[in-house]
Design a protein around this motif. Structure first.
Motif, mmCIF file in Angstrom:
data_model
loop_
_atom_site.group_PDB
_atom_site.id
_atom_site.type_symbol
_atom_site.label_atom_id
_atom_site.label_comp_id
_atom_site.label_asym_id
_atom_site.label_seq_id
_atom_site.Cartn_x
_atom_site.Cartn_y
_atom_site.Cartn_z
ATOM 1 N N LYS A 74 56.379 43.727 59.319
ATOM 2 C CA LYS A 74 56.360 42.452 60.065
ATOM 3 C C LYS A 74 57.531 41.564 59.659
ATOM 4 N N CYS A 75 57.751 41.411 58.342
ATOM 5 C CA CYS A 75 58.817 40.507 57.879
ATOM 6 C C CYS A 75 59.962 41.229 57.166
ATOM 7 N N GLY A 76 59.773 42.499 56.817
ATOM 8 C CA GLY A 76 60.836 43.264 56.180
ATOM 9 C C GLY A 76 60.874 43.208 54.666
ATOM 10 N N SER A 77 59.972 42.454 54.043
ATOM 11 C CA SER A 77 59.968 42.360 52.579
ATOM 12 C C SER A 77 59.804 43.738 51.946
ATOM 13 N N GLY A 78 60.646 44.036 50.952
ATOM 14 C CA GLY A 78 60.458 45.244 50.165
ATOM 15 C C GLY A 78 59.228 45.079 49.295
ATOM 16 N N LEU A 79 58.338 46.068 49.277
ATOM 17 C CA LEU A 79 57.083 45.953 48.551
ATOM 18 C C LEU A 79 57.087 46.711 47.229
ATOM 19 N N TRP A 80 57.345 48.015 47.300
ATOM 20 C CA TRP A 80 57.347 48.821 46.084
ATOM 21 C C TRP A 80 58.148 50.099 46.279
ATOM 22 N N TYR A 81 58.505 50.641 45.160
ATOM 23 C CA TYR A 81 59.221 51.906 45.044
ATOM 24 C C TYR A 81 58.231 52.887 44.447
ATOM 25 N N ARG A 82 58.140 54.096 45.024
ATOM 26 C CA ARG A 82 57.191 55.084 44.506
ATOM 27 C C ARG A 82 57.877 56.427 44.331
ATOM 28 N N VAL A 83 57.820 56.951 43.112
ATOM 29 C CA VAL A 83 58.311 58.300 42.834
ATOM 30 C C VAL A 83 57.277 59.269 43.380
ATOM 31 N N THR A 84 57.726 60.255 44.133
ATOM 32 C CA THR A 84 56.818 61.201 44.776
ATOM 33 C C THR A 84 56.694 62.519 44.019
ATOM 34 N N GLU A 85 57.472 62.694 42.973
ATOM 35 C CA GLU A 85 57.458 63.941 42.199
ATOM 36 C C GLU A 85 56.881 63.689 40.813
ATOM 37 N N ASP A 86 56.118 64.646 40.295
ATOM 38 C CA ASP A 86 55.583 64.541 38.930
ATOM 39 C C ASP A 86 56.714 64.503 37.928
ATOM 40 N N PRO A 87 56.560 63.885 36.801
ATOM 41 C CA PRO A 87 55.338 63.334 36.224
ATOM 42 C C PRO A 87 55.113 61.856 36.552
ATOM 43 N N TYR A 88 55.920 61.261 37.414
ATOM 44 C CA TYR A 88 55.837 59.815 37.672
ATOM 45 C C TYR A 88 55.161 59.478 38.997
ATOM 46 N N ALA A 89 54.562 60.445 39.651
ATOM 47 C CA ALA A 89 54.012 60.244 40.989
ATOM 48 C C ALA A 89 52.676 59.494 41.002
ATOM 49 N N ASN A 90 52.213 59.046 39.869
ATOM 50 C CA ASN A 90 50.897 58.389 39.804
ATOM 51 C C ASN A 90 50.952 56.876 39.953
ATOM 52 N N GLY A 91 52.091 56.319 40.294
ATOM 53 C CA GLY A 91 52.167 54.859 40.359
ATOM 54 C C GLY A 91 53.251 54.356 41.270
ATOM 55 N N VAL A 92 53.369 53.048 41.309
ATOM 56 C CA VAL A 92 54.400 52.375 42.097
ATOM 57 C C VAL A 92 55.072 51.326 41.238
ATOM 58 N N SER A 93 56.280 50.995 41.595
ATOM 59 C CA SER A 93 57.004 49.910 40.946
ATOM 60 C C SER A 93 57.032 48.747 41.938
ATOM 61 N N ILE A 94 56.163 47.767 41.701
ATOM 62 C CA ILE A 94 56.028 46.613 42.599
ATOM 63 C C ILE A 94 57.203 45.660 42.375
ATOM 64 N N ALA A 95 57.769 45.165 43.464
ATOM 65 C CA ALA A 95 58.849 44.184 43.365
ATOM 66 C C ALA A 95 58.322 42.920 42.686
ATOM 67 N N VAL A 96 58.933 42.542 41.581
ATOM 68 C CA VAL A 96 58.488 41.401 40.776
ATOM 69 C C VAL A 96 58.489 40.106 41.586
ATOM 70 N N GLY A 97 59.416 39.960 42.498
ATOM 71 C CA GLY A 97 59.502 38.740 43.297
ATOM 72 C C GLY A 97 58.311 38.504 44.210
ATOM 73 N N LEU A 98 57.479 39.505 44.435
ATOM 74 C CA LEU A 98 56.291 39.349 45.272
ATOM 75 C C LEU A 98 55.111 38.765 44.513
ATOM 76 N N LEU A 99 55.182 38.817 43.194
ATOM 77 C CA LEU A 99 54.055 38.381 42.368
ATOM 78 C C LEU A 99 53.926 36.862 42.380
ATOM 79 N N ASP A 100 52.685 36.388 42.435
ATOM 80 C CA ASP A 100 52.433 34.953 42.453
ATOM 81 C C ASP A 100 52.761 34.288 41.125
#
Length: 149
Positions: A74-100
């Protein structure tokens, strides 16, 4: 570890993340610079610790052989980066600027520092404006009476 809330610029996507570390990283790779227009500053959370509202507004793009990036469609804001390959595929890196609230967080790791340029340095002699000063800059001029009389 703490609980953090956040949202995109328009509010179509909001989230609550639990077990959020107080340390985050910054990446200067060419993809992150182009995606954010600056550098990516992200905090890693496990996927199971992230609850997203407005999932229909989340779109993803495969950005490399091993990762994807999510953004608000809707607005184009980048939300998170996610590694799709193991061993790091279990999480996301949330853009810090989105945090309240980031008052308890600190930058501890920088990635691709060989790609970092002077554009990311903050010289001590720079001008720094407060929120009130910026709002005042863009405020309409004070009413000077009706000049049509």
């Amino acid at each position: 570890m703490s609980t953090k809330t956040g949202q995109c610029m328009c509010g179509a996507v909001s989230f609550t993340a639990t077990n959020v570390p107080s340390e985050f990283g910054s990446c200067y790779c060419d993809m992150c610079k182009r995606w954010t227009g600056s550098r990516m500053m992200g905090v890693h959370v496990n996927s199971d610790d992230l609850v997203v509202s407005g999932q229909d507004a989340v779109s993803t793009i495969k950005s490399s052989d091993w990762a994807e990036r999510a953004f608000c469609n809707k607005c184009g804001s980048g939300l998170w980066y996610r590694v799709t390959e193991d061993p790091y595929a279990n999480g996301v890196s949330i853009a810090v600027g989105l945090l309240d609230d980031t008052s308890d967080m600190k930058l501890v790791t920088e990635y691709y520092v060989d790609r970092k340029t002077c554009a990311y340095d903050f010289p001590p002699e720079r001008q720094q404006l407060t929120e009130a000063e910026v709002i005042e800059m863009f405020a309409p001029p004070a009413d000077q009476g009706d000049s049509s009389k």
